[in-house]
Motif scaffolding. Structure first.
Motif, PDB file in Angstrom:
ATOM      1  N   GLU A  45       0.831  -1.205   0.000  1.00 11.78           N
ATOM      2  CA  GLU A  45       0.000   0.000   0.000  1.00 11.78           C
ATOM      3  C   GLU A  45       0.865   1.254   0.000  1.00 11.78           C
ATOM      4  O   GLU A  45       0.564   2.234  -0.685  1.00 11.78           O
ATOM      5  CB  GLU A  45      -0.921  -0.001   1.221  1.00 11.78           C
ATOM      6  CG  GLU A  45      -1.877   1.191   1.271  1.00 11.78           C
ATOM      7  CD  GLU A  45      -2.857   1.123   2.417  1.00 11.78           C
ATOM      8  OE1 GLU A  45      -3.500   2.143   2.700  1.00 11.78           O
ATOM      9  OE2 GLU A  45      -2.981   0.043   3.034  1.00 11.78           O
ATOM     10  N   SER A  46       1.941   1.238   0.770  1.00 13.59           N
ATOM     11  CA  SER A  46       2.815   2.416   0.854  1.00 13.59           C
ATOM     12  C   SER A  46       3.829   2.486  -0.282  1.00 13.59           C
ATOM     13  O   SER A  46       4.158   3.579  -0.757  1.00 13.59           O
ATOM     14  CB  SER A  46       3.566   2.412   2.187  1.00 13.59           C
ATOM     15  OG  SER A  46       2.679   2.510   3.281  1.00 13.59           O
ATOM     16  N   TYR A  47       4.347   1.316  -0.719  1.00 15.32           N
ATOM     17  CA  TYR A  47       5.473   1.332  -1.643  1.00 15.32           C
ATOM     18  C   TYR A  47       5.155   0.725  -3.006  1.00 15.32           C
ATOM     19  O   TYR A  47       6.012   0.745  -3.896  1.00 15.32           O
ATOM     20  CB  TYR A  47       6.671   0.604  -1.012  1.00 15.32           C
ATOM     21  CG  TYR A  47       7.023   1.164   0.335  1.00 15.32           C
ATOM     22  CD1 TYR A  47       7.568   2.437   0.464  1.00 15.32           C
ATOM     23  CD2 TYR A  47       6.760   0.447   1.505  1.00 15.32           C
ATOM     24  CE1 TYR A  47       7.860   2.974   1.710  1.00 15.32           C
ATOM     25  CE2 TYR A  47       7.058   0.975   2.749  1.00 15.32           C
ATOM     26  CZ  TYR A  47       7.598   2.240   2.850  1.00 15.32           C
ATOM     27  OH  TYR A  47       7.880   2.768   4.088  1.00 15.32           O
ATOM     28  N   GLY A  48       3.961   0.208  -3.185  1.00 17.42           N
ATOM     29  CA  GLY A  48       3.583  -0.363  -4.468  1.00 17.42           C
ATOM     30  C   GLY A  48       4.035  -1.803  -4.614  1.00 17.42           C
ATOM     31  O   GLY A  48       5.102  -2.185  -4.132  1.00 17.42           O
ATOM     32  N   ASN A  49       3.224  -2.614  -5.269  1.00 11.36           N
ATOM     33  CA  ASN A  49       3.553  -4.015  -5.480  1.00 11.36           C
ATOM     34  C   ASN A  49       4.556  -4.134  -6.623  1.00 11.36           C
ATOM     35  O   ASN A  49       4.258  -3.784  -7.770  1.00 11.36           O
ATOM     36  CB  ASN A  49       2.285  -4.804  -5.804  1.00 11.36           C
ATOM     37  CG  ASN A  49       2.523  -6.298  -5.815  1.00 11.36           C
ATOM     38  OD1 ASN A  49       3.533  -6.780  -6.315  1.00 11.36           O
ATOM     39  ND2 ASN A  49       1.582  -7.051  -5.261  1.00 11.36           N
ATOM     40  N   TYR A  50       5.725  -4.614  -6.327  1.00 16.82           N
ATOM     41  CA  TYR A  50       6.795  -4.728  -7.322  1.00 16.82           C
ATOM     42  C   TYR A  50       6.364  -5.545  -8.532  1.00 16.82           C
ATOM     43  O   TYR A  50       6.751  -5.247  -9.676  1.00 16.82           O
ATOM     44  CB  TYR A  50       8.022  -5.363  -6.674  1.00 16.82           C
ATOM     45  CG  TYR A  50       9.143  -5.636  -7.635  1.00 16.82           C
ATOM     46  CD1 TYR A  50      10.057  -4.640  -7.973  1.00 16.82           C
ATOM     47  CD2 TYR A  50       9.286  -6.887  -8.239  1.00 16.82           C
ATOM     48  CE1 TYR A  50      11.076  -4.882  -8.879  1.00 16.82           C
ATOM     49  CE2 TYR A  50      10.297  -7.132  -9.137  1.00 16.82           C
ATOM     50  CZ  TYR A  50      11.194  -6.132  -9.460  1.00 16.82           C
ATOM     51  OH  TYR A  50      12.190  -6.384 -10.366  1.00 16.82           O
ATOM     52  N   PHE A  51       5.574  -6.580  -8.305  1.00 20.69           N
ATOM     53  CA  PHE A  51       5.208  -7.491  -9.374  1.00 20.69           C
ATOM     54  C   PHE A  51       4.001  -7.012 -10.183  1.00 20.69           C
ATOM     55  O   PHE A  51       3.632  -7.643 -11.161  1.00 20.69           O
ATOM     56  CB  PHE A  51       4.940  -8.887  -8.798  1.00 20.69           C
ATOM     57  CG  PHE A  51       6.131  -9.444  -8.065  1.00 20.69           C
ATOM     58  CD1 PHE A  51       7.256  -9.861  -8.762  1.00 20.69           C
ATOM     59  CD2 PHE A  51       6.149  -9.520  -6.690  1.00 20.69           C
ATOM     60  CE1 PHE A  51       8.368 -10.351  -8.095  1.00 20.69           C
ATOM     61  CE2 PHE A  51       7.250 -10.018  -6.011  1.00 20.69           C
ATOM     62  CZ  PHE A  51       8.365 -10.429  -6.719  1.00 20.69           C
TER      63      PHE A  51
ATOM     64  N   ASP B 283       5.388  -0.866 -12.337  1.00 20.09           N
ATOM     65  CA  ASP B 283       6.764  -0.521 -12.694  1.00 20.09           C
ATOM     66  C   ASP B 283       7.435   0.334 -11.626  1.00 20.09           C
ATOM     67  O   ASP B 283       8.659   0.433 -11.583  1.00 20.09           O
ATOM     68  CB  ASP B 283       6.784   0.228 -14.029  1.00 20.09           C
ATOM     69  CG  ASP B 283       6.498  -0.703 -15.196  1.00 20.09           C
ATOM     70  OD1 ASP B 283       6.692  -1.928 -15.041  1.00 20.09           O
ATOM     71  OD2 ASP B 283       6.081  -0.208 -16.259  1.00 20.09           O
ATOM     72  N   SER B 284       6.639   0.982 -10.786  1.00 14.82           N
ATOM     73  CA  SER B 284       7.212   1.800  -9.710  1.00 14.82           C
ATOM     74  C   SER B 284       7.137   1.114  -8.356  1.00 14.82           C
ATOM     75  O   SER B 284       7.496   1.702  -7.342  1.00 14.82           O
ATOM     76  CB  SER B 284       6.488   3.155  -9.635  1.00 14.82           C
ATOM     77  OG  SER B 284       5.104   2.962  -9.364  1.00 14.82           O
ATOM     78  N   GLY B 285       6.682  -0.133  -8.320  1.00 15.02           N
ATOM     79  CA  GLY B 285       6.527  -0.850  -7.057  1.00 15.02           C
ATOM     80  C   GLY B 285       7.854  -1.237  -6.433  1.00 15.02           C
ATOM     81  O   GLY B 285       8.803  -1.601  -7.137  1.00 15.02           O
ATOM     82  N   ARG B 286       7.891  -1.176  -5.102  1.00 18.31           N
ATOM     83  CA  ARG B 286       9.127  -1.487  -4.384  1.00 18.31           C
ATOM     84  C   ARG B 286       8.928  -2.514  -3.275  1.00 18.31           C
ATOM     85  O   ARG B 286       9.845  -2.784  -2.510  1.00 18.31           O
ATOM     86  CB  ARG B 286       9.727  -0.205  -3.793  1.00 18.31           C
ATOM     87  CG  ARG B 286      10.222   0.771  -4.862  1.00 18.31           C
ATOM     88  CD  ARG B 286      10.727   2.061  -4.273  1.00 18.31           C
ATOM     89  NE  ARG B 286      11.395   2.883  -5.285  1.00 18.31           N
ATOM     90  CZ  ARG B 286      11.881   4.094  -5.063  1.00 18.31           C
ATOM     91  NH1 ARG B 286      11.762   4.647  -3.863  1.00 18.31           N
ATOM     92  NH2 ARG B 286      12.479   4.768  -6.030  1.00 18.31           N
ATOM     93  N   ALA B 287       7.736  -3.081  -3.163  1.00 23.32           N
ATOM     94  CA  ALA B 287       7.471  -4.115  -2.160  1.00 23.32           C
ATOM     95  C   ALA B 287       7.293  -5.444  -2.878  1.00 23.32           C
ATOM     96  O   ALA B 287       6.395  -5.600  -3.704  1.00 23.32           O
ATOM     97  CB  ALA B 287       6.228  -3.764  -1.354  1.00 23.32           C
ATOM     98  N   ALA B 288       8.164  -6.421  -2.580  1.00 19.50           N
ATOM     99  CA  ALA B 288       8.177  -7.690  -3.320  1.00 19.50           C
ATOM    100  C   ALA B 288       8.157  -8.888  -2.373  1.00 19.50           C
ATOM    101  O   ALA B 288       8.690  -9.949  -2.687  1.00 19.50           O
ATOM    102  CB  ALA B 288       9.402  -7.755  -4.227  1.00 19.50           C
ATOM    103  N   PHE B 289       7.543  -8.710  -1.210  1.00 17.54           N
ATOM    104  CA  PHE B 289       7.457  -9.793  -0.227  1.00 17.54           C
ATOM    105  C   PHE B 289       6.855 -11.045  -0.863  1.00 17.54           C
ATOM    106  O   PHE B 289       5.851 -10.978  -1.567  1.00 17.54           O
ATOM    107  CB  PHE B 289       6.598  -9.343   0.958  1.00 17.54           C
ATOM    108  CG  PHE B 289       6.350 -10.406   1.983  1.00 17.54           C
ATOM    109  CD1 PHE B 289       7.267 -10.629   2.996  1.00 17.54           C
ATOM    110  CD2 PHE B 289       5.183 -11.173   1.950  1.00 17.54           C
ATOM    111  CE1 PHE B 289       7.029 -11.611   3.958  1.00 17.54           C
ATOM    112  CE2 PHE B 289       4.947 -12.146   2.902  1.00 17.54           C
ATOM    113  CZ  PHE B 289       5.865 -12.367   3.909  1.00 17.54           C
TER     114      PHE B 289
END
Length: 453
Positions: A159-165, A168-174
């Motif tokens: 929600e805060s950093y965007g879903n990486y998958f 293109d700007s996502g930084r959360a890839a848990f």
């Protein structure tokens, strides 16, 4: 600016990075992995197997060969110790470690589906890790990262950093079945920013790092943490020689021309050796007050440099053998020395990936014993929040929500007075740093960068 979204695919066996469109890759990897799982029952050996099987994937060739080999060696030492002391639930561990090669996802699938790995360890490249995450998730086998810097892979806050998958700007890839026992880039850069703030205050700072995701991320996080710590540094230049560059003199000359007080670097393995040797030739270390490096502190680097390493600069890593005074670290060092003291190709002390890899094997032992078997869902449940008792770095815990270990990192001064079993420098006056997610969120506020802690 290069980032994990543009250079996240595989690294070839010669250490070079090959570009691949992320969305095209994810579509192909996701479809292929799902089909493979659908046609394969009993993933993870488990059940009636006479052994507990651990699969490993590391770069064992090219620029990162020393790192991958160090991890494989540390895993071998832990497996041998455990087997000599009754194994896991009375079963011996069988381990198979493979090179990333040209297709790391194929190696991962093969270890899960053909070797029937119950659990897995790896990898050596943040880009490979992010690109492989969909494959790893689809296979369902518990997978522990021991060598990976990117904070994205243990950042769950989409929600805060965007879903990486998905963006293109996502930084959360848990990824639910992935865990990490090493410290990460967020933590490492905080430690350097904190050291600089405490010992130098506001300074003229230059940057040099490899021109791919890791180098770019390190510089971004260092600046963000410095700002969070109240440092109004003047950033005078930033240079990114290509990964594996044989000639860094143009970038070194640019740094010298900028006349910085401090130089921040993020070189490792062969790049660290190249940078230090060429910077020494050009007199850079006499022109700046200090140089900091994120994960260059490794015995193979110092042995390769011989008497070239300048004394008194600050280098860091996820582990340094003399930074921890506890019985588990001593047991690790003794076993490692015994295993490799007659091997002319391997320093008889573990590299900076050694502590996290050794800890991962013992973490799996505890989780499998607590689960009463190797059922993946049961093992994953046990890994969430588990405390690693046999960690050479001291007792650490896997955070339940992020799957990141609460492991410290090390900063030390280069010195030829260090007690090392090779001709070269080592680290002295080491300091360890810890960082909580709460403190990281406070310091990174407004940067758009996630803690990954």
């Amino acid at each position: 600016m290069s980032d994990d979204r543009t250079q996240q695919d595989s690294t070839s066996s010669d250490g070079t990075s090959r570009g691949l469109n992320r969305r095209h890759f994810l579509a192909a990897a996701g479809t292929g992995a799902t089909a493979a799982v659908a046609g394969c029952t009993g993933l993870g050996g488990g059940g009636g197997s006479d052994t507990i099987k651990i699969g490993g994937v590391y770069l064992l060739s090219g620029i990162a060969q020393a790192l991958g080999t160090s991890s494989a060696n540390a895993a071998e030492v832990a497996v041998k110790q455990i087997n000599e002391n009754g194994g896991i639930n009375g079963k011996d561990i069988e381990i198979e470690v493979r090179d990333h090669g040209e297709d790391p996802q194929a190696q991962i699938r093969s270890l899960a589906q053909e070797f029937n790995a119950d659990v897995m360890i790896g990898l050596t490249s943040s880009g490979v890790t992010l690109a492989s995450a969909p494959t790893i998730e689809s296979l369902g086998v518990p997978f522990t990262l021991t060598d990976i810097g990117t904070p994205y892979i243990t950042e769950p806050d989409t929600e805060s950093y965007g879903n990486y998958f998905e963006s293109d700007s996502g930084r959360a890839a848990f990824t639910p079945n992935m865990f990490r026992t090493n410290s990460n880039t967020s933590h490492m850069t905080y430690a350097i920013a904190k050291y600089v703030a405490d010992n130098y205050g506001e300074s003229r700072v230059a940057n040099m790092g490899p021109d791919y995701a890791y180098g770019q991320q390190c510089w971004d996080y260092f600046k963000a943490y410095s700002e969070g710590l109240g440092m109004n540094h003047e950033y005078v230049t930033s240079e990114f020689p290509s990964l594996g560059a044989s000639d860094m003199t143009p970038q070194i000359n640019s740094v010298l021309s900028a006349d910085p007080d401090l130089l921040f670097t993020s070189f490792w393995a062969g790049d660290a050796t190249t940078f230090i040797s060429q910077a020494a030739e050009q007199g850079l270390f006499e022109e700046v007050d200090d140089v900091f490096d994120t994960i260059g502190a490794d015995p193979t680097v110092y042995e390769a440099l011989g008497d070239t390493t300048p004394e008194g600069i600050h280098m860091s890593g996820w582990y340094w053998p003399t930074a921890y005074d506890n019985e588990n670290n001593q047991a690790f060092l003794d076993a490692y020395r015994e295993e490799f003291q007659d091997d002319d190709t391997t320093p008889s002390i573990p590299g900076f990936t050694g502590g996290s890899t050794y800890a991962a094997i013992y973490m799996y032992k505890k989780a499998i014993e607590a689960a009463g078997g190797t059922n993946p869902e049961d093992v994953i449940s046990e890994l969430e929040g588990i405390t690693i008792d046999n960690d050479p770095r001291g007792q650490t815990t896997i955070k339940e929500d992020t799957h990141q270990a609460t492991a410290p990192c090390v900063i030390g001064e280069t010195s030829f007075d260090a007690d090392v079993p090779y001709d070269g420098a080592g680290l002295v006056n080491t300091q360890t740093y810890t960082l909580t997610r709460e403190r990281s969120l406070e310091l990174l506020d407004g940067s758009g960068l996630g803690p990954g802690l």
